[in-house]
Design an enzyme around this catalytic site. Structure first.
Site, PDB file in Angstrom:
ATOM      1  N   TYR A  28       0.842  -1.197   0.000  1.00  0.00           N
ATOM      2  CA  TYR A  28       0.000   0.000   0.000  1.00  0.00           C
ATOM      3  C   TYR A  28       0.880   1.252   0.000  1.00  0.00           C
ATOM      4  CZ  TYR A  28      -3.147   3.600   1.763  1.00  0.00           C
ATOM      5  OH  TYR A  28      -3.846   4.774   1.930  1.00  0.00           O
ATOM      6  N   GLU A  50     -11.520   5.596   5.146  1.00  0.00           N
ATOM      7  CA  GLU A  50     -10.871   6.329   6.252  1.00  0.00           C
ATOM      8  C   GLU A  50     -11.842   6.474   7.413  1.00  0.00           C
ATOM      9  OE1 GLU A  50      -7.815   6.927   6.650  1.00  0.00           O
ATOM     10  OE2 GLU A  50      -6.961   6.910   4.636  1.00  0.00           O
ATOM     11  N   TRP A  58      -5.311   0.744  10.026  1.00  0.00           N
ATOM     12  CA  TRP A  58      -5.497   0.804   8.581  1.00  0.00           C
ATOM     13  C   TRP A  58      -5.288  -0.578   7.958  1.00  0.00           C
ATOM     14  CZ3 TRP A  58      -8.097   3.318   5.298  1.00  0.00           C
ATOM     15  CH2 TRP A  58      -7.825   3.240   3.930  1.00  0.00           C
TER      16      TRP A  58
END
Length: 198
Positions: A28, A50, A58
């Site tokens: 990522y 988010e 995350w």
């Protein structure tokens, strides 16, 4: 004796931002984080993810991202805006996503607010990038401690999004969104991606 790096037998070590620890996070970091995004569907996806991350890591969201795309119709805001109680029940029963009623209902209301912004500004992209003057904010962070969790820009974005009916858009979430979508380059100065994105 030949240089093993020049000979292609040894790869040089890439220095990354300190948070990219696992394989998923490295991919990522190396391929997506901080790359400027101007596609409305992609911007909507990041805004929703988010918000879904709130209170979680995350990496948890990344592991569930493929399923999110599947059950949320590829983050097509026009479809999500029409979700009914039956669809919400199905989503709450899906272990492949974060089963939080408030986050799921906010995805639907955010889709409606998103469509309103598109109607007003032409694209969500034109609206959201106004908060950085249409350009990536360039920082030269020397260490993870130099990276803020919110800024004046994210405060302004959060305030305006809330005024327009968006939820799960606090300033910290907005700043994470800005980092992810390349509105700010918060790769550390020592990270190989800082130069690539610049």
């Amino acid at each position: 004796m030949p240089d093993p790096i020049r000979a292609g037998t040894v790869q040089p070590i890439r220095r990354r931002c300190q948070w990219a620890q696992s394989g998923a996070m490295e991919r990522y970091h190396d391929e997506e984080w901080g790359v400027p995004i101007h596609d409305d569907r992609d911007l909507f996806e990041f805004l929703i993810l988010e918000g879904a991350q709130a209170g979680l890591s995350w990496e948890t969201v990344l592991r569930k991202r493929a399923r999110y795309r599947e059950v949320f119709d590829g983050f097509d805001a026009s479809k999500i805006a029409r979700y009914d109680a039956r669809k919400v029940r199905a989503l709450l029963g899906d272990p492949g996503i974060i089963r939080n009623r408030l986050k799921i209902s906010s995805t639907i209301s955010n889709a409606r607010a998103f469509l309103e912004v598109q109607r007003e500004f032409g694209t969500f992209d034109l609206y959201i990038w106004r908060f950085t003057g249409g350009e990536t904010l360039r920082r030269a962070r020397r260490g993870q401690g130099d990276v803020p969790t919110r800024t004046a820009e994210s405060d302004a974005m959060s305030k305006d999004l809330k005024k327009r009916g968006f939820r799960f858009v606090g300033s910290t979430i907005c700043y994470a969104f800005m980092q992810a979508t390349g509105m700010v380059n918060d790769h550390l100065r020592t990270c190989f991606r800082w130069v690539e994105i610049e």
